[in-house]
Design a protein around this motif. Structure first.
Motif, PDB file in Angstrom:
ATOM      1  N   LYS A 118      36.291  53.277  55.314  1.00 13.73           N
ATOM      2  CA  LYS A 118      34.851  52.984  55.266  1.00 13.73           C
ATOM      3  C   LYS A 118      34.057  54.245  54.889  1.00 13.73           C
ATOM      4  N   GLY A 119      34.606  54.945  53.904  1.00 16.30           N
ATOM      5  CA  GLY A 119      33.954  56.149  53.413  1.00 16.30           C
ATOM      6  C   GLY A 119      33.048  55.841  52.232  1.00 16.30           C
ATOM      7  N   TYR A 120      32.658  56.916  51.530  1.00 17.09           N
ATOM      8  CA  TYR A 120      31.741  56.783  50.396  1.00 17.09           C
ATOM      9  C   TYR A 120      32.254  57.621  49.224  1.00 17.09           C
ATOM     10  N   LEU A 121      32.093  57.068  48.041  1.00 11.69           N
ATOM     11  CA  LEU A 121      32.548  57.738  46.830  1.00 11.69           C
ATOM     12  C   LEU A 121      31.475  57.619  45.757  1.00 11.69           C
ATOM     13  N   LEU A 122      31.128  58.759  45.150  1.00 11.44           N
ATOM     14  CA  LEU A 122      30.245  58.785  43.982  1.00 11.44           C
ATOM     15  C   LEU A 122      31.034  59.359  42.821  1.00 11.44           C
ATOM     16  N   MET A 123      31.114  58.620  41.739  1.00 14.98           N
ATOM     17  CA  MET A 123      31.828  59.074  40.547  1.00 14.98           C
ATOM     18  C   MET A 123      30.833  59.342  39.427  1.00 14.98           C
ATOM     19  N   THR A 124      31.066  60.411  38.672  1.00 22.23           N
ATOM     20  CA  THR A 124      30.247  60.679  37.486  1.00 22.23           C
ATOM     21  C   THR A 124      31.125  60.577  36.250  1.00 22.23           C
ATOM     22  N   ALA A 125      30.552  60.058  35.182  1.00 23.11           N
ATOM     23  CA  ALA A 125      31.307  59.851  33.948  1.00 23.11           C
ATOM     24  C   ALA A 125      30.333  59.708  32.792  1.00 23.11           C
ATOM     25  N   ARG A 126      30.854  59.777  31.593  1.00 22.40           N
ATOM     26  CA  ARG A 126      29.995  59.587  30.416  1.00 22.40           C
ATOM     27  C   ARG A 126      29.791  58.119  30.086  1.00 22.40           C
ATOM     28  N   THR A 127      30.750  57.275  30.487  1.00 28.92           N
ATOM     29  CA  THR A 127      30.621  55.837  30.263  1.00 28.92           C
ATOM     30  C   THR A 127      30.894  55.109  31.570  1.00 28.92           C
ATOM     31  N   VAL A 128      30.360  53.899  31.697  1.00 29.69           N
ATOM     32  CA  VAL A 128      30.546  53.142  32.935  1.00 29.69           C
ATOM     33  C   VAL A 128      32.008  52.717  33.056  1.00 29.69           C
ATOM     34  N   PRO A 129      32.524  52.635  34.282  1.00 33.34           N
ATOM     35  CA  PRO A 129      33.951  52.328  34.477  1.00 33.34           C
ATOM     36  C   PRO A 129      34.399  51.001  33.875  1.00 33.34           C
ATOM     37  N   THR A 130      33.497  50.031  33.733  1.00 27.10           N
ATOM     38  CA  THR A 130      33.902  48.752  33.144  1.00 27.10           C
ATOM     39  C   THR A 130      34.376  48.900  31.702  1.00 27.10           C
ATOM     40  N   LEU A 131      34.035  50.008  31.052  1.00 30.16           N
ATOM     41  CA  LEU A 131      34.435  50.230  29.658  1.00 30.16           C
ATOM     42  C   LEU A 131      35.727  51.022  29.538  1.00 30.16           C
ATOM     43  N   TRP A 132      36.271  51.496  30.643  1.00 32.57           N
ATOM     44  CA  TRP A 132      37.461  52.329  30.576  1.00 32.57           C
ATOM     45  C   TRP A 132      38.706  51.485  30.299  1.00 32.57           C
ATOM     46  N   GLU A 133      39.570  52.022  29.482  1.00 29.45           N
ATOM     47  CA  GLU A 133      40.881  51.409  29.267  1.00 29.45           C
ATOM     48  C   GLU A 133      41.898  52.134  30.148  1.00 29.45           C
ATOM     49  N   VAL A 134      42.417  51.429  31.149  1.00 23.47           N
ATOM     50  CA  VAL A 134      43.402  52.003  32.063  1.00 23.47           C
ATOM     51  C   VAL A 134      44.638  51.128  32.052  1.00 23.47           C
ATOM     52  N   ALA A 135      45.774  51.729  32.371  1.00 23.46           N
ATOM     53  CA  ALA A 135      47.049  51.017  32.305  1.00 23.46           C
ATOM     54  C   ALA A 135      47.319  50.177  33.544  1.00 23.46           C
ATOM     55  N   LEU A 136      46.823  50.613  34.694  1.00 23.15           N
ATOM     56  CA  LEU A 136      47.091  49.900  35.942  1.00 23.15           C
ATOM     57  C   LEU A 136      46.146  48.704  36.080  1.00 23.15           C
ATOM     58  N   PRO A 137      46.662  47.485  36.089  1.00 19.44           N
ATOM     59  CA  PRO A 137      45.788  46.311  36.205  1.00 19.44           C
ATOM     60  C   PRO A 137      44.969  46.312  37.493  1.00 19.44           C
ATOM     61  N   ASP A 138      45.568  46.721  38.607  1.00 20.72           N
ATOM     62  CA  ASP A 138      44.837  46.729  39.876  1.00 20.72           C
ATOM     63  C   ASP A 138      43.685  47.723  39.841  1.00 20.72           C
ATOM     64  N   LEU A 139      43.909  48.864  39.196  1.00 21.76           N
ATOM     65  CA  LEU A 139      42.841  49.853  39.068  1.00 21.76           C
ATOM     66  C   LEU A 139      41.718  49.307  38.192  1.00 21.76           C
ATOM     67  N   SER A 140      42.082  48.657  37.108  1.00 16.77           N
ATOM     68  CA  SER A 140      41.074  48.070  36.220  1.00 16.77           C
ATOM     69  C   SER A 140      40.204  47.072  36.977  1.00 16.77           C
ATOM     70  N   SER A 141      40.833  46.270  37.823  1.00 16.58           N
ATOM     71  CA  SER A 141      40.090  45.296  38.610  1.00 16.58           C
ATOM     72  C   SER A 141      39.115  45.972  39.567  1.00 16.58           C
ATOM     73  N   ARG A 142      39.547  47.052  40.211  1.00 23.06           N
ATOM     74  CA  ARG A 142      38.671  47.779  41.139  1.00 23.06           C
ATOM     75  C   ARG A 142      37.500  48.408  40.396  1.00 23.06           C
ATOM     76  N   LEU A 143      37.771  48.958  39.237  1.00 25.85           N
ATOM     77  CA  LEU A 143      36.703  49.616  38.481  1.00 25.85           C
ATOM     78  C   LEU A 143      35.663  48.613  37.985  1.00 25.85           C
ATOM     79  N   ARG A 144      36.114  47.413  37.633  1.00 23.10           N
ATOM     80  CA  ARG A 144      35.163  46.386  37.174  1.00 23.10           C
ATOM     81  C   ARG A 144      34.224  45.957  38.295  1.00 23.10           C
TER      82      ARG A 144
END
Length: 225
Positions: A118-144
């Motif tokens: 029950k922590g907190y995470l702030l991520m910074t990036a040049r593009t929103v995570p929904t646009l990232w191409e990642v290999a792990l399907p579970d990670l892709s689902s979390r990012l969306r």
């Protein structure tokens, strides 16, 4: 005729100031600032701030880190064994996230850890995570599923205010002609404005000249390409 001697410019500490008091808000960043200041009232405990280089992501993240006690970790340096320590305060800023620039399994583990604790995470990036191409399907689902707020580049009014403030931080009073001249000849980012102010201050010391439009005209002749 010999050129006049150039004065040695001392390397005084005029580092970038990233506190809340130094943050100037405008249409490009006000939504992100409001979200940061709503903490800890975040629906899922995680948030991504996305925007181009120079849009102010690090300043927003620094404000939140001060509010939350978050540690700051570069995404490129992230490794699974270090994550419990990185999240020891219950909050973490993960900076400069980019597809291919981080360990996907480590990020997946981090997202699980934040949720479990029950922590907190702030991520910074040049593009929103929904646009990232990642290999792990579970990670892709979390990012969306992660809320994301885009930052746009600052408008003229905000750049103007930032420039005046940066000069004032150096105890330099400048006139409107200089500010207007510079705004047409430096990049459209906070970083470009800061670099221009640093250059003018340094050259004024070295040449023993005032910081004014005449000096700026010798240093910044053409608009950026």
């Amino acid at each position: 005729m010999a050129s006049p001697p150039r004065q040695l410019a001392l390397a005084l500490d005029h580092g970038e100031r990233l506190s809340r008091e130094d943050f100037l808000s405008g249409p490009s960043n006000e939504v992100a600032l409001a979200a940061i200041e709503r903490w800890p009232d975040w629906p899922v405990g995680m948030l991504a701030i996305a925007g181009p280089a120079g849009s102010g992501k690090s300043h927003v993240a620094s404000i939140w880190a001060a509010l939350s006690g978050a540690r700051i970790l570069s995404a490129r340096a992230m490794q699974t064994p270090m994550l419990p320590d990185a999240l020891a305060t219950g909050a973490l800023v993960l900076e400069d996230c980019a597809p291919g620039g981080f360990d996907e399994r480590a990020l997946f583990h981090l997202l699980n850890l934040v949720r479990e604790q029950k922590g907190y995470l702030l991520m910074t990036a040049r593009t929103v995570p929904t646009l990232w191409e990642v290999a792990l399907p579970d990670l892709s689902s979390r990012l969306r599923a992660m809320p994301a707020i885009p930052l746009s580049m600052p408008d003229d009014a905000l750049l103007r205010a930032v420039m005046v403030k940066l000069f004032a931080d150096r105890q330099l009073a400048v006139d409107e002609n200089l500010v207007s001249y510079l705004l047409t000849r430096v990049g459209r980012s906070f970083a470009a404005v800061q670099e221009a102010v640093q250059t003018l201050d340094r050259e004024a010391l070295q040449r023993k000249r005032p910081v004014n439009r005449a000096l700026a005209a010798t240093l910044f002749r053409d608009p950026p390409s």
